[in-house]
Write a protein that holds these residues in place. Structure first.
Motif, PDB file in Angstrom:
ATOM      1  N   PHE A  75       0.829  -1.208   0.000  1.00  0.00           N
ATOM      2  CA  PHE A  75       0.000   0.000   0.000  1.00  0.00           C
ATOM      3  C   PHE A  75       0.865   1.260   0.000  1.00  0.00           C
ATOM      4  N   GLU A  76       2.005   1.227   0.677  1.00  0.00           N
ATOM      5  CA  GLU A  76       2.881   2.389   0.678  1.00  0.00           C
ATOM      6  C   GLU A  76       3.476   2.612  -0.714  1.00  0.00           C
ATOM      7  N   GLU A  77       3.910   1.521  -1.360  1.00  0.00           N
ATOM      8  CA  GLU A  77       4.587   1.624  -2.650  1.00  0.00           C
ATOM      9  C   GLU A  77       3.643   2.019  -3.777  1.00  0.00           C
ATOM     10  N   PHE A  78       2.465   1.379  -3.833  1.00  0.00           N
ATOM     11  CA  PHE A  78       1.597   1.542  -5.000  1.00  0.00           C
ATOM     12  C   PHE A  78       0.423   2.492  -4.786  1.00  0.00           C
ATOM     13  N   LEU A  79       0.122   2.844  -3.529  1.00  0.00           N
ATOM     14  CA  LEU A  79      -0.977   3.783  -3.281  1.00  0.00           C
ATOM     15  C   LEU A  79      -0.488   5.087  -2.664  1.00  0.00           C
ATOM     16  N   LEU A  80       0.162   5.007  -1.524  1.00  0.00           N
ATOM     17  CA  LEU A  80       0.558   6.244  -0.847  1.00  0.00           C
ATOM     18  C   LEU A  80       1.556   7.037  -1.667  1.00  0.00           C
ATOM     19  N   GLN A  81       2.538   6.362  -2.228  1.00  0.00           N
ATOM     20  CA  GLN A  81       3.550   7.071  -3.006  1.00  0.00           C
ATOM     21  C   GLN A  81       2.940   7.765  -4.229  1.00  0.00           C
ATOM     22  N   ARG A  82       1.905   7.185  -4.772  1.00  0.00           N
ATOM     23  CA  ARG A  82       1.297   7.714  -5.989  1.00  0.00           C
ATOM     24  C   ARG A  82       0.247   8.783  -5.711  1.00  0.00           C
ATOM     25  N   TYR A 102      12.853   0.169   4.068  1.00  0.00           N
ATOM     26  CA  TYR A 102      11.781  -0.822   3.927  1.00  0.00           C
ATOM     27  C   TYR A 102      11.512  -1.166   2.465  1.00  0.00           C
ATOM     28  N   ARG A 103      11.772  -0.225   1.570  1.00  0.00           N
ATOM     29  CA  ARG A 103      11.534  -0.503   0.153  1.00  0.00           C
ATOM     30  C   ARG A 103      12.432  -1.636  -0.325  1.00  0.00           C
ATOM     31  N   TYR A 104      13.618  -1.729   0.223  1.00  0.00           N
ATOM     32  CA  TYR A 104      14.560  -2.807  -0.106  1.00  0.00           C
ATOM     33  C   TYR A 104      14.246  -4.083   0.668  1.00  0.00           C
ATOM     34  N   LEU A 105      13.905  -3.959   1.930  1.00  0.00           N
ATOM     35  CA  LEU A 105      13.710  -5.132   2.780  1.00  0.00           C
ATOM     36  C   LEU A 105      12.435  -5.895   2.455  1.00  0.00           C
ATOM     37  N   PHE A 106      11.373  -5.196   2.035  1.00  0.00           N
ATOM     38  CA  PHE A 106      10.064  -5.844   1.946  1.00  0.00           C
ATOM     39  C   PHE A 106       9.477  -5.874   0.541  1.00  0.00           C
ATOM     40  N   ASN A 107      10.253  -5.512  -0.462  1.00  0.00           N
ATOM     41  CA  ASN A 107       9.887  -5.792  -1.852  1.00  0.00           C
ATOM     42  C   ASN A 107       9.969  -7.300  -2.046  1.00  0.00           C
ATOM     43  N   SER A 108       9.071  -7.857  -2.824  1.00  0.00           N
ATOM     44  CA  SER A 108       9.082  -9.307  -3.039  1.00  0.00           C
ATOM     45  C   SER A 108       9.793  -9.668  -4.339  1.00  0.00           C
ATOM     46  N   TYR A 109       9.152  -9.375  -5.477  1.00  0.00           N
ATOM     47  CA  TYR A 109       9.711  -9.777  -6.774  1.00  0.00           C
ATOM     48  C   TYR A 109       9.689  -8.649  -7.800  1.00  0.00           C
ATOM     49  N   TYR A 110       9.382  -7.448  -7.402  1.00  0.00           N
ATOM     50  CA  TYR A 110       9.126  -6.376  -8.358  1.00  0.00           C
ATOM     51  C   TYR A 110      10.430  -5.798  -8.896  1.00  0.00           C
ATOM     52  N   GLU A 111      10.832  -6.268 -10.048  1.00  0.00           N
ATOM     53  CA  GLU A 111      12.051  -5.777 -10.677  1.00  0.00           C
ATOM     54  C   GLU A 111      11.940  -4.282 -10.986  1.00  0.00           C
ATOM     55  N   ALA A 112      10.759  -3.837 -11.374  1.00  0.00           N
ATOM     56  CA  ALA A 112      10.574  -2.432 -11.729  1.00  0.00           C
ATOM     57  C   ALA A 112      10.724  -1.513 -10.525  1.00  0.00           C
ATOM     58  N   VAL A 113      10.534  -2.047  -9.311  1.00  0.00           N
ATOM     59  CA  VAL A 113      10.661  -1.231  -8.105  1.00  0.00           C
ATOM     60  C   VAL A 113      12.117  -1.075  -7.710  1.00  0.00           C
ATOM     61  N   GLY A 114      12.910  -2.127  -7.941  1.00  0.00           N
ATOM     62  CA  GLY A 114      14.325  -2.028  -7.611  1.00  0.00           C
ATOM     63  C   GLY A 114      14.850  -3.248  -6.887  1.00  0.00           C
ATOM     64  N   TYR A 131      -3.898 -13.234 -23.951  1.00  0.00           N
ATOM     65  CA  TYR A 131      -3.503 -12.688 -22.646  1.00  0.00           C
ATOM     66  C   TYR A 131      -2.440 -11.602 -22.790  1.00  0.00           C
ATOM     67  N   GLN A 132      -2.635 -10.534 -22.054  1.00  0.00           N
ATOM     68  CA  GLN A 132      -1.646  -9.469 -21.955  1.00  0.00           C
ATOM     69  C   GLN A 132      -1.514  -9.095 -20.487  1.00  0.00           C
ATOM     70  N   PRO A 133      -0.314  -9.118 -19.928  1.00  0.00           N
ATOM     71  CA  PRO A 133      -0.168  -8.731 -18.513  1.00  0.00           C
ATOM     72  C   PRO A 133      -0.499  -7.257 -18.313  1.00  0.00           C
ATOM     73  N   ALA A 134      -0.900  -6.945 -17.091  1.00  0.00           N
ATOM     74  CA  ALA A 134      -1.189  -5.552 -16.760  1.00  0.00           C
ATOM     75  C   ALA A 134       0.074  -4.710 -16.915  1.00  0.00           C
ATOM     76  N   GLU A 135      -0.099  -3.431 -17.164  1.00  0.00           N
ATOM     77  CA  GLU A 135       1.038  -2.547 -17.361  1.00  0.00           C
ATOM     78  C   GLU A 135       1.691  -2.193 -16.026  1.00  0.00           C
ATOM     79  N   GLY A 136       2.980  -1.901 -16.080  1.00  0.00           N
ATOM     80  CA  GLY A 136       3.687  -1.439 -14.897  1.00  0.00           C
ATOM     81  C   GLY A 136       4.156  -2.571 -13.997  1.00  0.00           C
ATOM     82  N   ALA A 137       4.650  -2.183 -12.831  1.00  0.00           N
ATOM     83  CA  ALA A 137       5.249  -3.146 -11.910  1.00  0.00           C
ATOM     84  C   ALA A 137       4.259  -4.191 -11.437  1.00  0.00           C
ATOM     85  N   ILE A 138       2.994  -3.803 -11.229  1.00  0.00           N
ATOM     86  CA  ILE A 138       2.042  -4.775 -10.699  1.00  0.00           C
ATOM     87  C   ILE A 138       1.688  -5.857 -11.715  1.00  0.00           C
TER      88      ILE A 138
END
Length: 437
Positions: free
Chosen positions: A66-73, A85-97, A379-386
């Motif tokens: 919620f912080e990454e994809f809602l609050l930040q936006r 926390y952005r480094y510690l708790f990212n799961s697999y999002y290559e686009a996030v870092g 099938y086309q994946p959703a755009e962006g990191a999500i």
């Protein structure tokens, strides 16, 4: 359910009432904390294997979303709760870092559980304010992402259950994760007739995939046509007793029942029974989230992988269902029925089924299928990191359908596609047999 299955193809919900969404947000977030309420901080550090994560990581990651994809936006003058926390708790999002390695999540004793709880509380307060104050246009833009985040969190609620069970299952004193509710009713016994009943379905050209309004993940579409022959599904999932018969008949020692990879898995691990089964002084027990309990023959089997499911089907002179077959059958059942996650209830498969139609169609155990997890036509994946995760996992995995006793109620539907590699068995996975007509 599969980690990172968070990309959605969701139209803006018809009901965008902010009070209703805020109430749902609070309810889902509270349900997550209810699952952790009986665990000690020491418990929340445990990571049984690379595929599982510590409870504390789930609590943090679902807040990070919620912080990454809602609050930040959407938040004016956004400031991160903690830059690390952005480094510690990212799961697999290559686009996030960059991110902390998945296999090492259990090595992090800091931040402490109490600090992660404060992080959740801060995110909750900021999300409350965001939902309450966004103007109509921005709320309409944010609402689908909030709904996505809530379904993502519900997936992690199931993982909290299965991952702490995997950790406690390695402990020889058989710890209790959730206390057995004092008002837990006696489990109903399955009848012989229920265990022998088959339900027939007509083949032909069928449309499969999500259709209609409301939330769905992007891998559930597009809706398309598939041709099927006439088929039948067993009226209930396989029970402990039926699988015990397979064991006693030498099922784990008979190579002809197993795929080559499955037989290699059996031999390499000296596998002789499902995960969490224990034979003590000549009697069988199974480990549950409520501790060690006697193995009941009429209780629905869980924690078997696809290799075991296919071997049992071979022994039973049947097969596993195809994904489309299960989806068609699930449409005739009510997704509100079945045994789903109750944070204060009995979190172990036990429903026996119905007199007509499919018993335990939704909930209780995830049904393995023989179908590979591949994209639907168009099938086309959703755009962006999500949009990263559903598409990039479409290799070497099989589809499962229906949900389990650890799946939050209201989270799954007939078109829902869970997926795991064929050797995975720490989830509440079971077997429903199929056959051709």
């Amino acid at each position: 359910m599969a980690k990172g299955q968070v990309a959605a193809r969701a139209a803006r919900p018809a009901e965008t009432d902010r009070d209703a969404l805020l109430a749902r947000f609070r309810a889902v977030r509270d349900e997550t904390m209810a699952l952790a309420a009986h665990l000690h901080p020491e418990d929340m550090l445990l990571q049984a294997m690379e595929d599982a994560s510590p409870t504390r990581w789930h609590l943090a990651h679902t807040s990070w979303f919620f912080e990454e994809f809602l609050l930040q936006r959407f938040e004016d003058h956004f400031t991160p709760f903690d830059d690390q926390y952005r480094y510690l708790f990212n799961s697999y999002y290559e686009a996030v870092g960059a991110r902390w390695p998945r296999m090492n999540r259990g090595l992090l004793s800091r931040p402490r559980v109490s600090e992660i709880v404060r992080y959740r509380e801060a995110v909750d307060q900021r999300m409350d304010a965001l939902i309450s104050t966004l103007d109509a246009a921005r709320f309409a833009e944010a609402a689908p992402l909030i709904e996505l985040g809530l379904h993502h969190e519900q997936q992690h609620q199931e993982l909290i259950c299965t991952d702490i069970k995997a950790a406690f299952g390695l402990n020889p004193v058989f710890p209790v994760a959730f206390p057995l509710p004092g008002n837990h009713p006696e489990e109903p016994e399955a009848t012989t007739a229920a265990n022998e009943r088959w339900v027939s379905f007509e083949g032909g050209l069928h449309e499969v995939g999500f259709e209609g309004a409301g939330f769905h993940f992007d891998n559930e579409g597009p809706r398309h046509r598939q041709y099927l022959e006439d088929f039948a599904l067993h009226g209930t999932p396989v029970t402990n007793g039926q699988f015990l018969d397979f064991i006693e008949d030498g099922g784990y020692q008979t190579a002809s029942h197993w795929l080559s990879d499955g037989w290699s898995w059996v031999q390499a691990g000296n596998i002789a029974h499902p995960l969490y089964w224990h034979e003590i002084d000549g009697a069988w027990f199974e480990f549950s989230l409520h501790g060690l309990i006697p193995l009941r023959r009429d209780r629905i089997l869980s924690h078997v992988n696809a290799y075991e499911a296919m071997a049992f089907a071979s022994w039973a002179k049947a097969r596993l269902p195809r994904e489309a077959e299960l989806e068609i059958a699930l449409r005739e059942s009510d997704p509100g029925e079945g045994q789903f996650l109750d944070p204060g209830g009995f979190v172990h498969p036990h429903l026996a089924g119905r007199d007509k139609g499919l018993g335990s169609a939704f909930g209780t155990v995830w049904d393995w299928t023989q179908s590979p997890y591949t994209p639907y036509p168009g099938y086309q994946p959703a755009e962006g990191a999500i949009g990263e995760y559903n598409g990039k996992f479409m290799s070497s995995q099989l589809v499962l359908k229906g949900g389990s006793c650890a799946t939050p109620r209201g989270h799954v539907r007939a078109s829902y596609r869970n997926f795991f590699p064929p050797d995975a068995r720490w989830q509440f996975t079971g077997i429903r047999l199929a056959r051709d007509l």
